[in-house]
Design a protein around this motif. Structure first.
Motif, PDB file in Angstrom:
ATOM      1  N   GLN A 150      -8.524  25.420  31.940  1.00  0.00           N
ATOM      2  CA  GLN A 150      -7.792  24.407  32.696  1.00  0.00           C
ATOM      3  C   GLN A 150      -8.690  23.206  32.986  1.00  0.00           C
TER       4      GLN A 150
ATOM      5  N   GLN B 256       0.410  24.054  31.332  1.00  0.00           N
ATOM      6  CA  GLN B 256      -0.542  23.347  32.162  1.00  0.00           C
ATOM      7  C   GLN B 256      -1.974  23.469  31.637  1.00  0.00           C
TER       8      GLN B 256
ATOM      9  N   HIS C  74      -5.141  24.399  28.526  1.00  0.00           N
ATOM     10  CA  HIS C  74      -5.629  23.702  27.334  1.00  0.00           C
ATOM     11  C   HIS C  74      -6.069  24.662  26.228  1.00  0.00           C
TER      12      HIS C  74
ATOM     13  N   HIS D  87      -7.357  20.026  35.388  1.00  0.00           N
ATOM     14  CA  HIS D  87      -6.323  19.143  35.939  1.00  0.00           C
ATOM     15  C   HIS D  87      -6.383  19.137  37.467  1.00  0.00           C
TER      16      HIS D  87
ATOM     17  N   GLN E 279       3.583  17.511  31.955  1.00  0.00           N
ATOM     18  CA  GLN E 279       3.927  16.784  33.167  1.00  0.00           C
ATOM     19  C   GLN E 279       4.862  15.615  32.867  1.00  0.00           C
TER      20      GLN E 279
ATOM     21  N   CYS F 102      -0.612  20.026  29.343  1.00  0.00           N
ATOM     22  CA  CYS F 102      -1.123  19.397  30.557  1.00  0.00           C
ATOM     23  C   CYS F 102      -0.356  18.091  30.840  1.00  0.00           C
ATOM     24  N   LEU F 103      -0.944  16.927  30.585  1.00  0.00           N
ATOM     25  CA  LEU F 103      -0.233  15.671  30.813  1.00  0.00           C
ATOM     26  C   LEU F 103       1.088  15.639  30.055  1.00  0.00           C
TER      27      LEU F 103
ATOM     28  N   GLY G 110      -3.239  16.274  26.709  1.00  0.00           N
ATOM     29  CA  GLY G 110      -3.654  15.846  28.035  1.00  0.00           C
ATOM     30  C   GLY G 110      -4.410  14.534  28.007  1.00  0.00           C
TER      31      GLY G 110
ATOM     32  N   SER H 206      -2.283   9.794  34.753  1.00  0.00           N
ATOM     33  CA  SER H 206      -1.255  10.595  35.410  1.00  0.00           C
ATOM     34  C   SER H 206       0.109  10.323  34.795  1.00  0.00           C
TER      35      SER H 206
END
Length: 242
Positions: A137, A173, A175, A139, A94, A90-91, A56, A60
Motif C-alpha cells: 500500500q 486500493q 499496488h 496512500h 478512487q 489506488c488513484l 496510482g 488526489s
C-alpha cells in the motif's frame, strides 16, 4: 482479429506499469501507455482498446482543478457506460468511486497506509481472493463504497480495499504492480513520507517484500488472467450479427 490493445493511464513522466504491464504483455496484449498529466490525450472511442487500467499517483481524485483529473473521470464515465473492462489501482479506483458518486477522503485520524497491510476477502470476494493477502500500500486517502458496487476485500485502517462495479469494472486500493526496483525508487524519492502515521520504515517494507511478494505476484497474475478474459467476452458480445 480480436483487439489485443490495453490502455494504461499513468500519472508522472517517470511512472512505470511494473508487474501489471509485464503480466499483460505475457498474456499477449499490446500496451498503449498515456500520461494525461503531461499532455497526452485520451482516446475519444473507448472501444479502441480492449480494456483500460488507471494507475496510482501523488495527486488526489478530488483535484478537480487539474484538467487531466477531469479528463480521466470523463473517460471512466464512458468506459463504464460502454462496459469496457476497467481496472483502477489506488488513484484509479478512487477516480472510479467519485465517478459513481462515492466520496474519497483522508482517514479521520490522519492515518496512512504505507507498506504491507492485511487485506481480507469478503464472502463476495472469495472468487478473487483465495485467502487473506498481505498487500503493498501507499496512500493517504481511501474511497467510500459506490452505490450498486460489491465489496470484494476489506482492511483495518481503510475498510474498502477492493470492489467490483457491474461485470467488468474493478477498483483496488493496493499496488500489485510494484516491483522491487519500483519499491526502492518510491522509498528513496518519497522518504519524507515514512514518518507519517501508519507508514512502515524502509527496512520493514523491504523485509516484508521478501516475505509477501510471492503472494502479491500470484494474486496479480490470477486477477489479470480473469480480467483479460472479460475483455475477450466483451468483444465477442459486440460482434456484428451476421
Amino acid at each position: 482479429m480480436p483487439n489485443k490493445k490495453i490502455l494504461l493511464i499513468l500519472h508522472q513522466a517517470g511512472s512505470d506499469p511494473g508487474r501489471v504491464g509485464e503480466v499483460l504483455r505475457t498474456l499477449g496484449y499490446q500496451l498503449d501507455i498515456r500520461i494525461p498529466a503531461i499532455g497526452h490525450s485520451l482516446p475519444h472511442d473507448v472501444r479502441e482498446h480492449a480494456g483500460a487500467v488507471i494507475f496510482g499517483g501523488p495527486m488526489s481524485a478530488n483535484d478537480d482543478h487539474e484538467s487531466f483529473i477531469r479528463d480521466e473521470a470523463k473517460y471512466v464515465e464512458r468506459v463504464l457506460r460502454e462496459e469496457v473492462p476497467f481496472f483502477g489501482i489506488c488513484l484509479g479506483a478512487q477516480i472510479m468511486a467519485r465517478v459513481l458518486g462515492a466520496g474519497v477522503n483522508l482517514h479521520p485520524e490522519g492515518q496512512m497506509e504505507i507498506g504491507y497491510h492485511l487485506v481480507q476477502p469478503t464472502d463476495q470476494g472469495a472468487d478473487y481472493f483465495a485467502r487473506d493477502l498481505h498487500a503493498y500500500q501507499w496512500h493517504k486517502e481511501g474511497f467510500d463504497l459506490p452505490r450498486g458496487s460489491v465489496l470484494l476485500a476489506r482492511g483495518a485502517a481503510f475498510p474498502n480495499q477492493a470492489y467490483r462495479y457491474g461485470k467488468t469494472a474493478y477498483g483496488i486500493q493496493f499496488h500489485p504492480e510494484v516491483t522491487e526496483a519500483m519499491s526502492r525508487k518510491w522509498l528513496r524519492k518519497a522518504a519524507h513520507m515514512l514518518v507519517e502515521p501508519g507508514a512502515q520504515s524502509a527496512e520493514e517494507q523491504l523485509a516484508d517484500r521478501f516475505k509477501h511478494d510471492g503472494e502479491m505476484d500470484k494474486w496479480c497474475r490470477n486477477f489479470l488472467s480473469h480480467w483479460t478474459s472479460l475483455t475477450q467476452q466483451e468483444q465477442e458480445a459486440h460482434l456484428p450479427v451476421r
